[in-house]
Write a protein that holds these residues in place. Structure first.
Motif, mmCIF file in Angstrom:
data_model
loop_
_atom_site.group_PDB
_atom_site.id
_atom_site.type_symbol
_atom_site.label_atom_id
_atom_site.label_comp_id
_atom_site.label_asym_id
_atom_site.label_seq_id
_atom_site.Cartn_x
_atom_site.Cartn_y
_atom_site.Cartn_z
ATOM 1 N N THR A 62 4.120 14.382 -8.939
ATOM 2 C CA THR A 62 5.060 15.457 -8.594
ATOM 3 C C THR A 62 6.439 15.307 -9.219
ATOM 4 O OG1 THR A 62 5.854 14.316 -6.599
ATOM 5 C CG2 THR A 62 3.865 15.685 -6.390
ATOM 6 N N GLY A 63 6.762 14.094 -9.684
ATOM 7 C CA GLY A 63 8.097 13.872 -10.224
ATOM 8 C C GLY A 63 9.130 13.503 -9.182
ATOM 9 N N TRP A 64 8.716 13.296 -7.945
ATOM 10 C CA TRP A 64 9.633 12.885 -6.874
ATOM 11 C C TRP A 64 9.079 11.663 -6.168
ATOM 12 C CZ3 TRP A 64 9.421 11.903 -1.688
ATOM 13 C CH2 TRP A 64 10.644 11.776 -1.027
ATOM 14 N N PRO A 65 9.897 10.669 -5.887
ATOM 15 C CA PRO A 65 11.323 10.512 -6.188
ATOM 16 C C PRO A 65 11.584 10.412 -7.696
ATOM 17 C CG PRO A 65 10.585 8.917 -4.521
ATOM 18 C CD PRO A 65 9.362 9.519 -5.117
ATOM 19 N N ALA A 66 12.699 10.940 -8.111
ATOM 20 C CA ALA A 66 12.979 11.079 -9.537
ATOM 21 C C ALA A 66 13.042 9.733 -10.252
ATOM 22 C CB ALA A 66 14.280 11.863 -9.726
ATOM 23 N N GLN A 67 13.721 8.768 -9.642
ATOM 24 C CA GLN A 67 13.872 7.476 -10.300
ATOM 25 C C GLN A 67 12.531 6.765 -10.452
ATOM 26 O OE1 GLN A 67 16.674 6.244 -11.738
ATOM 27 N NE2 GLN A 67 15.310 4.632 -12.495
ATOM 28 N N LEU A 68 11.705 6.865 -9.424
ATOM 29 C CA LEU A 68 10.389 6.234 -9.505
ATOM 30 C C LEU A 68 9.537 6.933 -10.557
ATOM 31 C CD1 LEU A 68 8.975 3.890 -8.089
ATOM 32 C CD2 LEU A 68 7.959 5.532 -6.497
ATOM 33 N N ALA A 69 9.614 8.254 -10.620
ATOM 34 C CA ALA A 69 8.869 8.988 -11.639
ATOM 35 C C ALA A 69 9.346 8.616 -13.041
ATOM 36 C CB ALA A 69 9.018 10.492 -11.410
ATOM 37 N N LYS A 70 10.635 8.395 -13.174
ATOM 38 C CA LYS A 70 11.184 7.983 -14.473
ATOM 39 C C LYS A 70 10.657 6.610 -14.874
ATOM 40 C CE LYS A 70 15.616 7.391 -16.856
ATOM 41 N NZ LYS A 70 17.114 7.435 -16.689
ATOM 42 N N ASN A 71 10.612 5.699 -13.919
ATOM 43 C CA ASN A 71 10.086 4.357 -14.204
ATOM 44 C C ASN A 71 8.603 4.425 -14.585
ATOM 45 O OD1 ASN A 71 12.567 3.256 -13.563
ATOM 46 N ND2 ASN A 71 12.002 2.795 -11.449
ATOM 47 N N ALA A 72 7.837 5.283 -13.901
ATOM 48 C CA ALA A 72 6.416 5.431 -14.220
ATOM 49 C C ALA A 72 6.235 5.999 -15.619
ATOM 50 C CB ALA A 72 5.743 6.329 -13.190
ATOM 51 N N ALA A 97 0.825 -1.208 0.000
ATOM 52 C CA ALA A 97 0.000 0.000 0.000
ATOM 53 C C ALA A 97 0.863 1.264 0.000
ATOM 54 C CB ALA A 97 -0.934 -0.007 1.208
ATOM 55 N N CYS A 98 1.912 1.268 0.818
ATOM 56 C CA CYS A 98 2.820 2.428 0.835
ATOM 57 C C CYS A 98 3.506 2.614 -0.513
ATOM 58 C CB CYS A 98 3.856 2.250 1.943
ATOM 59 S SG CYS A 98 3.178 2.332 3.616
ATOM 60 N N GLY A 99 3.874 1.500 -1.145
ATOM 61 C CA GLY A 99 4.493 1.572 -2.463
ATOM 62 C C GLY A 99 3.563 2.171 -3.508
ATOM 63 N N LEU A 100 2.290 1.822 -3.452
ATOM 64 C CA LEU A 100 1.324 2.376 -4.407
ATOM 65 C C LEU A 100 1.131 3.875 -4.190
ATOM 66 C CD1 LEU A 100 -1.373 -0.455 -4.481
ATOM 67 C CD2 LEU A 100 0.342 0.062 -6.211
ATOM 68 N N TRP A 101 1.052 4.267 -2.919
ATOM 69 C CA TRP A 101 0.943 5.709 -2.636
ATOM 70 C C TRP A 101 2.175 6.453 -3.152
ATOM 71 C CZ3 TRP A 101 -2.832 8.897 -1.292
ATOM 72 C CH2 TRP A 101 -3.966 8.390 -0.678
ATOM 73 N N LEU A 102 3.355 5.891 -2.958
ATOM 74 C CA LEU A 102 4.579 6.542 -3.406
ATOM 75 C C LEU A 102 4.637 6.617 -4.933
ATOM 76 C CD1 LEU A 102 7.191 7.805 -2.355
ATOM 77 C CD2 LEU A 102 8.269 5.548 -2.485
ATOM 78 N N TRP A 103 4.169 5.555 -5.613
ATOM 79 C CA TRP A 103 4.145 5.555 -7.080
ATOM 80 C C TRP A 103 3.217 6.669 -7.586
ATOM 81 C CZ3 TRP A 103 6.549 2.315 -10.737
ATOM 82 C CH2 TRP A 103 6.061 2.394 -12.030
ATOM 83 N N TRP A 104 2.034 6.779 -6.957
ATOM 84 C CA TRP A 104 1.098 7.829 -7.357
ATOM 85 C C TRP A 104 1.710 9.211 -7.130
ATOM 86 C CZ3 TRP A 104 -1.303 11.302 -3.818
ATOM 87 C CH2 TRP A 104 -2.272 12.141 -4.380
ATOM 88 N N TRP A 105 2.364 9.406 -6.017
ATOM 89 C CA TRP A 105 2.989 10.700 -5.710
ATOM 90 C C TRP A 105 4.094 11.017 -6.715
ATOM 91 C CZ3 TRP A 105 1.818 14.800 -2.999
ATOM 92 C CH2 TRP A 105 2.809 15.711 -2.667
ATOM 93 N N ALA A 106 4.834 10.001 -7.124
ATOM 94 C CA ALA A 106 5.913 10.218 -8.095
ATOM 95 C C ALA A 106 5.358 10.612 -9.457
ATOM 96 C CB ALA A 106 6.758 8.949 -8.214
ATOM 97 N N THR A 107 4.261 9.981 -9.892
ATOM 98 C CA THR A 107 3.676 10.361 -11.182
ATOM 99 C C THR A 107 3.089 11.766 -11.150
ATOM 100 O OG1 THR A 107 1.539 9.360 -10.585
ATOM 101 C CG2 THR A 107 3.128 7.972 -11.755
#
Length: 573
Positions: free
Chosen positions: A395-405, A383-393
């Motif tokens: 806001t662009g942070w974390p950068a690496q996760l946003a890049k993967n998305a 669940a925390c990972g999904l929230w972080l993925w959504w936040w990355a898409t």
């Protein structure tokens, strides 16, 4: 000696409002707001064609003129009827999914009532305590029914298939209904109960062919022999059930074979598909079964295996013999399938979930606590990972996760959805409240071991279908491609020749209003080709679609699919 020793305090039933709320939280996300995805677009296309077509379309399942009569028509009839009834109010896509809700309710209720009737039988009761205090049969049955339902809802395989308008989804629920009617027949053999068994068998035949119903009828007869039911009466009753099933199947077979819609024989295609589903067990099917089944049946299969072991010294136990016989017979049928599909495994979920419920009371407290902690840690991290993925898409942070998305969905522009965020936040808060209740209260109720697994899986699905739904719609739907093609069509539309698959054909017809060549030999002036980006020339294209008489009008694809390509041509000669 029975393996279960239980106090009455452990049989506190779940509140009815909690069960209904859990069911709504389970089934509605993934139905509301979801576009047609490739996985179930073809099935919707058959329903949509039926709802807006003629009697011939109801007899010959097809997607805008592409015949797909292999499985059987019942699941598509249900969806088409719902489109007819509710399409004006909900839209055709959501109206078709009303049938999906009904199918889910049928399966869930069947699992609950099967476990309830099995759980209140004398041979399933726990040991009587020296000074009393053991649960009453009805209380014990309700608790086992709640437990079986939670296990059923907690299975990953059901989650992935229960939200799609597929024939295998209806087949799984009908299998649960057949299991329930079989229990009622063994408890009270009668022609009425046999007729209801025949109803389930006939519906299964019209859903996915006659092999599963024949296998189940044979397994039921062998169960009655093991349980020492009178052979003559059983043969008479099962013969009555077979007759009812045949009459139900003939409701489609006779008119389809007689009228031959569009000059074709859907019954011949259906029979050929049925025959192709049976063969000799192979190493390939065995590997596929265990490779997929180990996660598809989780968490039911460990509890079910323990139930078989725990009750091994008891003989003629209906709550073990019946589901085990059905699971064994259906497993053999799946292993004999030359090309098994993961959706076929849905047939095994109801018997496994019910057996698992009877294995849970025999488990030690330490094992149950270990399962709880595993569920809490793993599902909370997801669940925390999904929230972080959504936040990355967003806001662009974390950068690496946003890049993967961005790599997964090139060109996707994320936007903040207020309603989606509030629903996801409420579900997450509810999860932590549930975890706190389980850890702080240490309840003695039997279903405590699976409530976290089911609740965490529902949280996972809600987060996927709220926070990440726009991204999934962007990457899995052909809506944007259909709109691009429609923009290139001449005024008033035109007939289109094509080689696209059923899912793409359904999506383009529904979203873009494209009119494809049907069953007749039509002279079309447009050609839509589906091929690979790796294709350098037209040598691999079918002969019917080659030639210099075609001029390219448009070329495109889904941004998320680097291989698939579509090209639209216009006839110039």
């Amino acid at each position: 000696m029975k393996p279960v020793r239980l106090a009455a305090a452990a049989t506190l039933a779940l509140p009815r409002w909690a069960i209904f709320g859990l069911g709504l939280l389970y089934i509605l996300p993934g139905l509301i707001g979801r576009d047609l995805w490739k996985d179930d677009a073809a099935s919707f296309g058959i329903m949509w064609t039926m709802a807006h077509g003629s009697v011939s379309d109801w007899l010959l399942p097809n997607v805008a003129g592409l015949p797909l009569a292999d499985e059987g028509p019942l699941a598509f009839w249900l969806g088409a009827i719902c489109i007819k009834l509710f399409g004006w109010l909900l839209g055709d896509v959501m109206a078709a999914r009303v049938s999906t809700i009904g199918i889910f309710v049928l399966g869930a209720l069947s699992v609950w009532y099967t476990a309830f009737h099995l759980g209140r039988r004398p041979d399933a009761q726990p040991l009587r305590l020296a000074f009393g205090g053991q649960p009453e049969p009805d209380d014990y049955g309700r608790t086992l029914a709640d437990t079986a339902l939670l296990i059923y809802l907690g299975c990953l395989g059901l989650l992935l298939n229960s939200h799609e308008t597929l024939a295998v989804t209806l087949q799984g629920s009908l299998l649960a209904f057949f299991l329930y009617r079989s229990v009622r027949y063994v408890e009270a053999p009668s022609l009425g109960n046999a007729g209801l068994i025949g109803l389930a068998l006939g519906a299964l035949t019209l859903t996915r062919g006659w092999l599963p119903p024949c296998t189940l009828a044979l397994a039921l007869f062998l169960c009655t022999r093991f349980l020492d039911l009178p052979a003559a009466r059983t043969l008479r009753d099962l013969g009555c059930a077979a007759l009812v099933a045949l009459l139900i199947a003939l409701l489609w077979i006779v008119p389809a074979a007689t009228l031959r819609p569009y000059g074709l024989s859907p019954v011949d295609s259906w029979m050929a598909w049925n025959v192709s589903q049976i063969g000799l067990p192979s190493l390939h099917s065995l590997k596929a079964f265990f490779k997929v089944g180990i996660w598809f049946f989780w968490p039911a299969w460990p509890f079910a295996i323990w139930a078989i072991y725990a009750w091994r010294r008891q003989r003629r136990l209906l709550h073990i013999v019946l589901p085990l016989s059905f699971a064994g017979a259906l497993t053999l049928l799946i292993l004999c399938d030359p090309a098994p599909e993961s959706g076929d495994l849905l047939k095994l979920l109801p018997p496994l979930a019910i057996m698992a419920a009877f294995g849970l009371p025999a488990m030690k407290r330490g094992t149950i606590n270990a399962i709880d902690w595993f569920s809490v840690m793993v599902l909370t991290m997801i669940a925390c990972g999904l929230w972080l993925w959504w936040w990355a898409t967003l806001t662009g942070w974390p950068a690496q996760l946003a890049k993967n998305a961005a790599r997964q969905s090139p060109g996707f522009d994320a936007e903040f959805g207020v309603i989606a965020f509030l629903v996801a936040a409420a579900a997450t808060i509810g999860w932590f409240v549930l975890v706190h209740w389980r850890i702080s209260r240490q309840p003695a109720v039997l279903w405590r071991a699976v409530v976290l697994s089911s609740g965490g899986l529902i949280l996972f699905w809600i987060l996927l279908m709220t926070l990440l739904l726009p991204q999934f719609n962007y990457s899995k739907s052909y809506n944007h491609v259909a709109q691009q093609i429609a923009a290139k069509l001449p005024e008033g539309g035109a007939c289109i020749l094509t080689n696209v698959g059923p899912a793409q054909r359904a999506s383009f017809a529904f979203y873009g209003g494209l009119t494809f060549a049907g069953f007749g030999a039509e002279q079309c002036n447009l050609l839509l080709l589906q091929d690979s980006m790796d294709l350098r020339d037209d040598g691999e294209i079918a002969q019917a679609f080659r030639g210099k008489q075609w001029a390219l009008l448009w070329e495109g694809r889904r941004p998320s699919d680097p291989d698939e390509r579509f090209r639209l041509y216009r006839r110039v000669k």
